[in-house]
Scaffold this active site. Structure first.
Site, PDB file in Angstrom:
ATOM      1  N   GLY A  33      40.536  41.624  41.707  1.00  0.00           N
ATOM      2  CA  GLY A  33      39.190  42.249  42.057  1.00  0.00           C
ATOM      3  C   GLY A  33      38.622  44.394  42.277  1.00  0.00           C
ATOM      4  O   GLY A  33      37.415  44.590  42.231  1.00  0.00           O
ATOM      5  N   ASN A  47      38.949  38.114  35.542  1.00  0.00           N
ATOM      6  CA  ASN A  47      37.654  37.259  35.408  1.00  0.00           C
ATOM      7  C   ASN A  47      35.608  38.301  36.454  1.00  0.00           C
ATOM      8  O   ASN A  47      35.015  38.913  35.517  1.00  0.00           O
ATOM      9  CB  ASN A  47      37.988  36.768  36.795  1.00  0.00           C
ATOM     10  N   THR A  48      36.409  39.063  37.051  1.00  0.00           N
ATOM     11  CA  THR A  48      35.325  39.794  37.642  1.00  0.00           C
ATOM     12  C   THR A  48      35.188  40.701  36.706  1.00  0.00           C
ATOM     13  O   THR A  48      33.493  41.163  37.068  1.00  0.00           O
ATOM     14  CB  THR A  48      35.527  40.322  39.110  1.00  0.00           C
ATOM     15  N   ALA A  86      45.373  40.355  36.932  1.00  0.00           N
ATOM     16  CA  ALA A  86      43.893  41.220  38.555  1.00  0.00           C
ATOM     17  C   ALA A  86      44.077  42.488  38.479  1.00  0.00           C
ATOM     18  O   ALA A  86      45.252  43.259  38.202  1.00  0.00           O
ATOM     19  CB  ALA A  86      45.458  40.770  39.246  1.00  0.00           C
ATOM     20  N   GLY A  87      43.495  42.877  38.468  1.00  0.00           N
ATOM     21  CA  GLY A  87      43.258  44.682  39.269  1.00  0.00           C
ATOM     22  C   GLY A  87      42.534  45.013  37.877  1.00  0.00           C
ATOM     23  O   GLY A  87      42.011  45.964  37.850  1.00  0.00           O
ATOM     24  N   LYS A  95      48.652  28.195  38.255  1.00  0.00           N
ATOM     25  CA  LYS A  95      48.228  29.678  38.224  1.00  0.00           C
ATOM     26  C   LYS A  95      48.931  29.915  39.865  1.00  0.00           C
ATOM     27  O   LYS A  95      47.840  28.643  40.564  1.00  0.00           O
ATOM     28  CB  LYS A  95      46.488  30.001  37.805  1.00  0.00           C
TER      29      LYS A  95
END
Lengths: 65, 257
Positions: free
Chosen positions: B157, B206-207, B184-185, B96
């Site tokens: 994040g 992830n987050t 992301a986001g 990645k």
């Protein structure tokens, strides 16, 4: 000999990269090493001779996103 | 099934491994997400290598494929070297690829990204580039040898979700045959559902899971939302209309006046 290991200057007697890992108690198949910005494969560490002021990076797996 | 380079996967949720309250909760989240791919990273190890070893074993026990990242790299040189070191550790050609341009927004340096992608594909890597929704950059990444694209939908994040759905729609339309993963986001399952309804192939997050009050349950919620979005896309949803349209037929309606 002065070496910069993971950003920290250290005085270490180590002729090769394998010697350095051993001296600092680094052990494991999950470690990756680079010297002066170039990857050194695990099978090449024993033959890789270190020099004064070499910059060594020793990385291992971490959580990531 | 989704083909990413030469690998087929069933799950369309790729899960990050950072910021979980504990390793056990991470493992439970991966299980309930039914994730087949998790992202991992590399960092400087303190003498002894014990922390990295414990995480290495944990990931091995998950029974999933790993997608190492180059998170935190701000130059082509850093990203390329990190990718090579990741291949040494994880024994995979997958990477990645992140080349970060800004400390605050974590926006990709798309110029460096294309350069790094070209170098890495030339060395046999299978590159998953973290990029913006810019179509020209995406074309350059494909020219550089990437066979998967991972546009953001908002800053890493941020949990904002798709801030520019029109751009994501155009991106999907422009690359109908390229596997597209929104990376992301994403903050909530509804965000993941939205991008899947737009026709994206998968979501990487992830987050949004790790930072939830109950990460394992949130992981399952994301998996369900992604599956629902995928089904909805296949079913061809209605486009929005400006005016009301009666759902009940008016022909044959009684006239009482």
């Amino acid at each position: 000999m002065t070496l910069i290991v993971n950003g920290e200057e250290q005085e270490i007697a180590a002729a090769t990269l394998a010697d350095l890992l051993s001296a600092l108690d680094y052990e494991g198949e999950w470690l990756a090493t680079a010297v002066n910005g170039e990857l050194v494969h695990r099978e090449d560490r024993a033959a890789f001779t270190l020099g004064e002021s070499d910059r060594i990076e020793i990385l291992s797996p971490m959580q990531g996103g | 099934m989704l083909k990413l380079y030469d690998t087929w996967v069933e799950s369309r949720l790729l899960l990050g491994t950072a910021r979980y309250p504990s390793p056990a909760i991470l493992a439970e989240a991966v299980r309930r997400a039914k994730a087949e791919i998790v992202t991992v990273s590399l960092r400087r190890e303190t003498a002894g290598g014990k922390a990295g070893g414990a995480f290495f074993d944990l990931v091995g026990d998950l029974g999933v494929r790993v997608l190492p990242n180059t998170a935190g790299c701000h130059s082509v040189r850093e990203a390329v070297l990190t990718a090579k070191m990741a291949r040494e550790v994880f024994r995979t050609d997958w990477i990645k690829l992140e080349v970060i341009g800004h400390h605050d927004t974590l926006q990709p340096d798309v110029f460096g990204l294309v350069d790094a992608a070209r170098i890495l594909t030339g060395e046999g890597f299978q590159v998953f580039p973290y990029t913006t929704d810019d179509l020209v950059v995406a074309e350059k990444l494909l020219e550089a040898g990437c066979k998967v694209l991972m546009p953001w939908c908002a800053p890493i994040g941020s949990a904002m979700g798709p801030v520019n759905p029109a751009a994501l729609k155009a991106f999907r339309a422009h690359f109908p045959d390229v596997p597209l993963i929104v990376d992301a986001g994403v903050g909530r399952p509804s965000h993941a559902n939205t991008v899947m309804e737009l026709g994206y192939d998968a979501v990487l997050l992830n987050t949004a899971v790790a930072g939830a009050g109950d990460p394992a349950t949130m992981a399952e919620a994301f998996a369900l939302a992604i599956e629902a979005g995928r089904l909805a896309h296949k079913a061809v949803p209605l486009e929005p209309r400006d005016m009301a349209v009666p759902s009940t037929p008016v022909i044959g309606k009684a006239v009482f006046a």
